[in-house]
Design a protein around this motif. Structure first.
Motif, short mmCIF file in Angstrom:
data_model
loop_
_atom_site.label_atom_id
_atom_site.label_comp_id
_atom_site.label_asym_id
_atom_site.label_seq_id
_atom_site.Cartn_x
_atom_site.Cartn_y
_atom_site.Cartn_z
N PHE A 190 0.75 -1.29 0.02
CA PHE A 190 -0.03 0.06 0.13
C PHE A 190 0.69 1.28 -0.01
CE2 PHE A 190 -2.05 3.36 2.48
CZ PHE A 190 -3.05 3.43 1.98
N MET A 191 2.08 1.21 0.70
CA MET A 191 2.92 2.34 0.93
C MET A 191 3.51 2.75 -0.46
SD MET A 191 1.79 3.85 3.55
CE MET A 191 2.76 5.23 2.96
N HIS A 192 3.95 1.44 -1.09
CA HIS A 192 4.52 1.66 -2.35
C HIS A 192 3.63 2.27 -3.31
CE1 HIS A 192 7.66 1.03 -5.18
NE2 HIS A 192 7.06 0.26 -5.85
N PHE A 193 2.63 1.72 -3.27
CA PHE A 193 1.52 2.41 -4.14
C PHE A 193 1.57 3.89 -4.10
CE2 PHE A 193 -2.86 3.93 -4.71
CZ PHE A 193 -2.96 3.92 -6.28
N VAL A 194 1.09 4.54 -2.89
CA VAL A 194 1.12 5.72 -2.18
C VAL A 194 2.26 6.71 -2.80
CG1 VAL A 194 0.84 7.58 -0.57
CG2 VAL A 194 -0.35 5.19 -0.41
N ASP A 195 3.55 5.94 -2.60
CA ASP A 195 4.68 6.63 -2.91
C ASP A 195 5.04 6.76 -4.59
OD1 ASP A 195 7.44 7.53 -2.84
OD2 ASP A 195 8.28 5.60 -3.26
N ILE A 196 4.49 5.74 -5.45
CA ILE A 196 4.54 5.96 -6.81
C ILE A 196 3.51 6.65 -7.33
CG2 ILE A 196 4.38 4.75 -8.98
CD1 ILE A 196 6.88 4.00 -7.70
N GLU A 197 2.39 7.19 -6.61
CA GLU A 197 1.54 7.87 -6.93
C GLU A 197 1.84 9.23 -6.65
OE1 GLU A 197 -2.85 8.83 -7.86
OE2 GLU A 197 -2.00 6.93 -7.55
#
Length: 417
Positions: free
Chosen positions: A336-343
């Protein structure tokens, strides 16, 4: 997770009910991706950005797998021998799977990258001309072709010699894998940095950062480690890796996860600290753009606390690295945090004020779509070969088994006494 408690902690796990999950993810992802795109004011541009986000998210997993394979050979590690087939299967997703998934990005690139719309008559600014010929239309596609060629060559060669080792057990196979890892680690750094610059940093072509490729690398390995942790756990409990994965396998995966948590925080803070103190407009504007609207909350609170402090504090405890709870929730949190980071890296170039747009549905949908596709291909690739190396000379050491040397040193002959 000690061997004495294997029967209790690793009871057989029936995943037959979950075999359709990849297909479900593909269907839900496709609906979300195209539904969110249809609700956007600029549907084709939104689809291009969402597809790019999902591609970079999944690329990090495959690139992280390739890195772990090479590190295994370069350090002559023994603990990672049982899980090598998992990381090899992840690395092989680089090509042709991700190459095929990249084609929509290549097709929609002129709608994503403003500098691809620049013609000679438009008199490109200095930020574009200084990057000639890389930041040109031919340069973009030639660089992409070169990147995928490097990924295909090294991932396929490492896989080939690994399977050859299963058949022959010859020392030549081990030597070949070390040679390809020695060369590959250099090309890994160059190609992944170029990919991050061309496909992510290129969204704001006038921005400068020499740390950007390192930041993406750190995030990639950080996400891959808990992913491998969960995959290995499932494979151990369902049978393929039962008996070859030990407690130290999970301990070292957890320790590396902790190390890359710190490393990711260090390189990202170093990038921010240097750019902000230099106070050069062509560098600070990237952070100014992300200090507006809801993006400010994402950067200041969600990523700082969620991407660093929570994993850091949880992984400080040695025993927690060996427990299903909290490691399984932490692995899901890492995704989830990697998704937020890429976003946070990509989407401010499209939505400058807020993350909460209809396009967010398209972003999530594309990630689910990619995840389902890669999961099906990963399982198919993994099942075609033995689940762990069959004749690796370090397997006995990985299992803490003492194997007497085949060469016996005798006492000195009588004539020498």
């Amino acid at each position: 997770m000690s061997s004495d408690n294997d029967s209790k902690q690793f009871a057989p796990l029936d995943i037959s009910k979950w075999r359709n999950v990849p297909l479900i993810l593909i269907v839900i992802g496709a609906i979300g991706a195209f539904g969110g795109t249809a609700l956007s004011a600029t549907p084709w541009k939104q689809l291009g950005f969402s597809w790019l986000l999902a591609f970079m998210f999944c690329l990090s997993l495959a690139a992280g797998g390739w890195f772990l394979v090479m590190v295994h050979h370069l350090f002559d590690a023994s603990w990672s021998v049982p899980i090598r087939r998992v990381t090899e299967a992840l690395a092989c997703l680089l090509c042709p799977t991700l190459l095929i998934l990249f084609l929509p990005v290549a097709f929609l690139a002129p709608k994503i990258y403003p500098w691809l719309q620049v013609t000679e008559q438009m008199h490109p600014d200095h930020a574009i001309s200084s990057k000639y010929p890389l930041f040109t239309t031919p340069g973009y596609y030639i660089a992409a072709a070169a990147i995928f060629a490097v990924w295909w060559f090294f991932s396929s060669r490492l896989r080939y010699w690994s399977l050859q080792q299963d058949q022959t057990g010859a020392a030549k196979c081990t030597g070949k894998m070390r040679v390809y890892s020695c060369l590959g680690i250099v090309f890994f750094a160059l190609s992944l940095t170029l990919a991050a610059i061309m496909w992510m940093k290129g969204l704001t072509d006038e921005w400068y950062s020499t740390m950007y490729g390192v930041c993406y690398f750190a995030a990639s390995v950080w996400t891959t480690l808990p992913t491998v942790y969960v995959i290995v756990l499932i494979l151990q409990r369902t049978g393929p890796l039962k008996g070859v994965v030990t407690e130290k396998t999970y301990y070292f995966l957890g320790s590396l996860f902790f190390a890359f948590t710190v490393f990711w925080a260090y390189v990202n803070f170093a990038q921010y600290f240097i750019i902000w103190n230099a106070n050069m407009p062509e560098e600070t504007f990237w952070y100014n753009l992300r200090d507006k609207g809801t993006w400010a909350y994402v950067g200041k609170y969600v990523i700082i606390f969620g991407h660093f402090f929570i994993p850091f504090l949880m992984l400080l405890r040695i025993d927690w690295k060996l427990k299903l709870i909290p490691m399984l929730p932490l692995a899901a949190w890492a995704w989830f945090m990697h998704f937020v980071d890429i976003e946070f890296q990509i989407m401010p170039a499209l939505h400058t004020d807020t993350i909460l747009t209809p396009g967010l549905l398209s972003d999530i949908g594309c990630v689910l779509l990619f995840t389902g596709i890669l999961a099906k291909i990963f399982v198919s690739s993994f099942n075609r070969h033995p689940p762990y190396p069959q004749k690796d000379p370090r397997m006995a050491e990985a299992l803490d088994i003492y194997v007497p040397s085949s060469t016996h040193i005798s006492t000195a002959p009588e004539s020498a006494k």
